[in-house]
Design an enzyme around this catalytic site. Structure first.
Site, mmCIF file in Angstrom:
data_model
loop_
_atom_site.group_PDB
_atom_site.id
_atom_site.type_symbol
_atom_site.label_atom_id
_atom_site.label_comp_id
_atom_site.label_asym_id
_atom_site.label_seq_id
_atom_site.Cartn_x
_atom_site.Cartn_y
_atom_site.Cartn_z
ATOM 1 C CG HIS A 296 -1.864 1.149 1.291
ATOM 2 N ND1 HIS A 296 -2.986 1.251 0.495
ATOM 3 C CD2 HIS A 296 -1.853 2.278 2.050
ATOM 4 C CE1 HIS A 296 -3.624 2.373 0.776
ATOM 5 N NE2 HIS A 296 -2.956 3.013 1.707
ATOM 6 C CG HIS B 66 -9.852 3.926 3.193
ATOM 7 N ND1 HIS B 66 -10.465 4.078 4.403
ATOM 8 C CD2 HIS B 66 -8.524 4.054 3.450
ATOM 9 C CE1 HIS B 66 -9.564 4.299 5.355
ATOM 10 N NE2 HIS B 66 -8.378 4.293 4.797
#
Length: 791
Positions: free
Chosen positions: A61, A112
């Protein structure tokens, strides 16, 4: 642990004295070879705090370690003309482009996804908050948000939980910030059942001279943490939630999700803008994934020296937090600033005026090191570049997945054999039934159940918003200068061909911006894919990146930044259903000289000429019809013709500028039929359509004319007095044009088309020799689906 340190600490001295101490690197998401690399960099084992820091900053990420070598194409495949308007490019918190008259716009989309599956409300809310803070950190005032949402099957028992939480979280946070939510996407597909996609986009405006980037330079400058206090929420979120799949057989992947406070965020927006305006900051970095560990290492790495931090000076919500937890906490609504000592007093006065708590936690040094102490005990001593920028980079193996892809592509609906296996509507009754079935399907139905929970017009600068093809925001009240944004992706297309699928996503967003009258200028993207350790999913990612980069080059629009979200899958690697549909979400930003000239997506009055721009082919693979009517996915997606897309966009932009158009609507999912329904229902004005000329010119059947999803097409409505001018414009730019009919406010059924007497004086959508359907009936079918499912 060494006995020289108090309990609860693992200091640099301890690490040197206990080289063989076991450490939980695997539980933190690190591979054995990565842990070995950290030891080699440090010349010792890492402290527990350093281990946690590396694990998060080297996660997929944060580091893009599996995609970085391929993402370079976005920078390499550009021209001087593409860079002309680019003020800040890839690598900063958000890209910035010049839109003229001294104005600049910053925009970015991020994911998200995994937190929104675990705790949908907070996961989605903090996704909005995080992307807004990226915009703030560039020195811009946020002016709008958008969301790109993908959920599992509508009839799955868990889908409603995720849908209600995500939609409420986005609305609760965005509405509280006072930011209009001007559009996005909503898709339901079983492929996203355990991996919903929650992508959030934010856009901000600023003057050229107000652009700021974040780095820690200037020895002696102070490091200030301000905003909300640090708590225990979201610890380890980036390394675990965002970078690994949910796997019941492995370590826990579900720690606390961050908790958002939009009212603190609103204070932060105003506080940061005043800090920038007063000239009291060298730079501001938001604290998102990885918290203090990310902000300090990135600021120090981007600077020309080093940084020292005293962690005990961090203001806490929970005094029981350990040093490592303070370092890794992902508590929201926090920012980190670098402030010159002579500006510190003014800085603190401004934050106090906004009731924003601040604490000086460190300063810039000339050591080239990032050092962090906690109550005098040194727990971190690293070269910040090794944490933030020089982590591992992988060239993952990837290959065309012939073991399932060949069969998928062979299952086409477009050829003669496909026609036999997948029957098509041919009679007027069948065409009518098919249309009503499609418009009532969850992915084509009206999205008002979602968008009505968002404030689309707060701030008073929204010129267009959902359900129009693009969202349009006025930037300059005096001149009317504005921007348009559209985001698009079709995971079904990308499943069939990820290279073409990414290009089709860009083409649709590019087209949607142009239908509003804005000239496309720049791109942001959010690449949602499966595990990079699965060669099948990695091949999809590589193909999509290459396709998108090639298409941006041909269309002349640069990628300014974005996000990659991987490990979106729970199936066994190497299978057709191992991962989600590859979903490259593409956002396109356009500029319009005066928002008073925007073109809406629905016609506003009767008596206008309805025309189609572009060519229709028999392209039904991956279509909404194949999905809704036959539950089928196979074959090849529609043909990509970027030259045709560019010419079409030029026609739409010029025609809008010259006030030729009453309405323009792109043709994409659901084809011409869906566009006619939406354009008619937008303002309650029907249309009388004859497909004969289109079918004869393009060699297609009425069914194909209505439901094919060929790209590079739009339907427009023009006053009859402007029809010749539009024809001349299309001829000059090589864009095919065909007249379809007229807008109408009364039902005029053709011979043999049944219509109840009660509806004769109502507006209808009439397609000659096919059907006449009152708009009231269409509206009932179109608007009833989502409230029935989730209301």
């Amino acid at each position: 642990m060494s006995t020289t340190s108090p309990p609860g600490y693992d200091t640099i001295e301890d690490a040197a004295a206990t080289p063989d101490a076991e450490q939980p690197y695997a539980e933190l998401g690190l591979k054995p070879e990565e842990y070995a690399q950290i030891r080699e960099i440090l010349g010792r084992r890492p402290t527990n705090a350093e281990l946690a820091m590396y694990s998060v900053m080297w996660s997929e990420h944060c580091s893009y370690k599996s995609s970085k070598i391929h993402l370079r194409q976005f920078g390499e495949k550009t021209t001087d003309a593409m860079r002309k308007h680019l003020l800040v490019g890839i690598g900063e918190n958000a890209g910035v482009v010049d839109i003229g008259d001294g104005w600049a716009v910053t925009f970015k989309v991020e994911s998200h996804n995994h937190p929104s599956f675990v705790e949908p409300y907070q996961g989605a809310a903090t996704g909005v908050g995080g992307i807004v803070r990226d915009i703030i950190s560039m020195g811009a005032r946020p002016v709008a948000v958008m969301n790109q949402l993908r959920f599992g099957a509508v009839d799955h028992p868990d889908t409603a939980r995720v849908v209600h939480g995500v939609v409420s979280g986005i609305g609760g946070y965005g509405n509280s910030l006072g930011l209009p939510n001007i559009g996005g996407e909503l898709v339901f597909d079983a492929a996203y059942q355990n991996n919903p996609l929650v992508n959030a986009l934010a856009v901000g405006v600023l003057r050229h001279e107000d652009i700021h980037t974040a780095n820690a330079s200037g020895v002696g400058n102070k490091v200030v943490l301000f905003g909300a206090r640090t708590g225990g929420d979201g610890i380890g979120g980036a390394s675990i939630l965002a970078s690994e799949t949910f796997d019941d057989g492995g370590p826990s992947k579900r720690p606390s999700v961050q908790v958002g406070d939009p009212f603190m965020e609103k204070l932060l927006i105003e506080c940061c803008l005043e800090l920038f305006a007063a000239g009291v900051v060298e730079g501001i970095q938001d604290l998102g994934a990885a918290g203090i560990s990310c902000a300090t290492s990135e600021l120090a790495s981007n600077g020309d020296g080093g940084m020292h931090v005293d962690l005990e000076k961090v203001l806490l919500r929970d005094e029981t937090l350990t040093a490592g937890e303070i370092l890794m906490s992902e508590s929201q609504e926090r920012m980190m600033a670098v402030v010159a000592p002579d500006k510190l007093e003014e800085f603190l006065a401004i934050t106090a005026r906004w009731d924003v708590e601040s604490a000086v936690i460190g300063e810039v040094t000339d050591t080239g090191r990032l050092t962090i102490d906690h109550h005098g005990h040194r727990i971190v001593d690293v070269d910040p570049r090794t944490v933030a920028h020089d982590g591992p980079v992988y060239d993952r193996p990837y290959a065309y997945p012939a073991h399932w892809m060949d069969a998928l592509r062979a299952d086409t609906v477009s050829g003669p054999e496909g026609e036999q296996r997948y029957p098509r509507a041919s009679t007027p009754e069948q065409l009518r039934e098919t249309l009503l079935r499609l418009v009532a399907s969850p992915n084509l139905a009206d999205k008002s159940w979602v968008t009505d929970q968002y404030d689309r017009f707060v701030q008073g600068n929204t010129a267009l918003a959902q359900p129009d093809d693009a969202g349009v925001i006025r930037v300059d009240e005096e001149t009317g200068l504005g921007i348009a944004i559209a985001t698009d992706a079709n995971g079904r297309y990308a499943k069939l061909d990820p290279y073409a699928g990414a290009q089709l996503a860009l083409a649709e967003a590019f087209r949607n911006v142009a239908t509003s009258g804005a000239r496309p200028l720049a791109v942001t993207d959010c690449l949602n894919f499966g595990s990079p350790e699965d060669p099948d999913a990695m091949w999809q990612l590589v193909q999509a990146i290459e396709g998108l980069a090639d298409a941006c080059l041909e269309l002349g629009v640069p990628v300014t930044g974005g996000n990659v979200s991987l490990y979106n899958g729970t199936g066994e690697p190497g299978q057709i259903d191992s991962s989600i549909h590859p979903t490259p979400v593409v956002g396109v930003l356009g500029v319009i000289d005066d928002v008073a000239n925007v073109t809406r997506s629905g016609w506003t009055e009767p008596g206008l000429s309805v025309l189609q721009l572009g060519t229709t082919r028999s392209e039904l693979d991956g279509s909404a019809w194949a999905d809704v009517v036959h539950g089928q996915l196979g074959g090849r997606p529609p043909r990509v013709d970027l030259a045709a897309e560019r010419a079409l966009a030029e026609v739409l932009v010029r025609a809008s500028r010259d006030r030729l158009l009453d309405a323009a609507h792109d043709l994409s999912e659901g084809g011409l039929a869906q566009a006619l329904v939406e354009a008619s229902l937008r303002y309650g004005v029907g249309a009388s359509i004859d497909l004969a000329a289109l079918c004869e010119r393009d060699g297609v059947t009425p069914f194909e004319a209505l439901f094919s999803e060929s790209a590079a097409r739009a339907v427009v409505a023009v006053p009859r007095s402007q029809e010749v001018r539009l024809q001349d414009l299309c001829t000059g730019l090589g864009v095919p044009l065909v007249r379809l009919g007229t807008t109408d406010d009364l039902c005029r059924p053709g011979e043999g088309v049944p219509l109840e007497e009660d509806h004769v004086h109502e507006p209808c959508l009439e397609v000659k020799d096919a059907f006449t359907i009152p708009l009231a009936e269409l509206r009932e079918a179109w608007t009833g689906t989502l409230p029935r499912l989730f209301g």
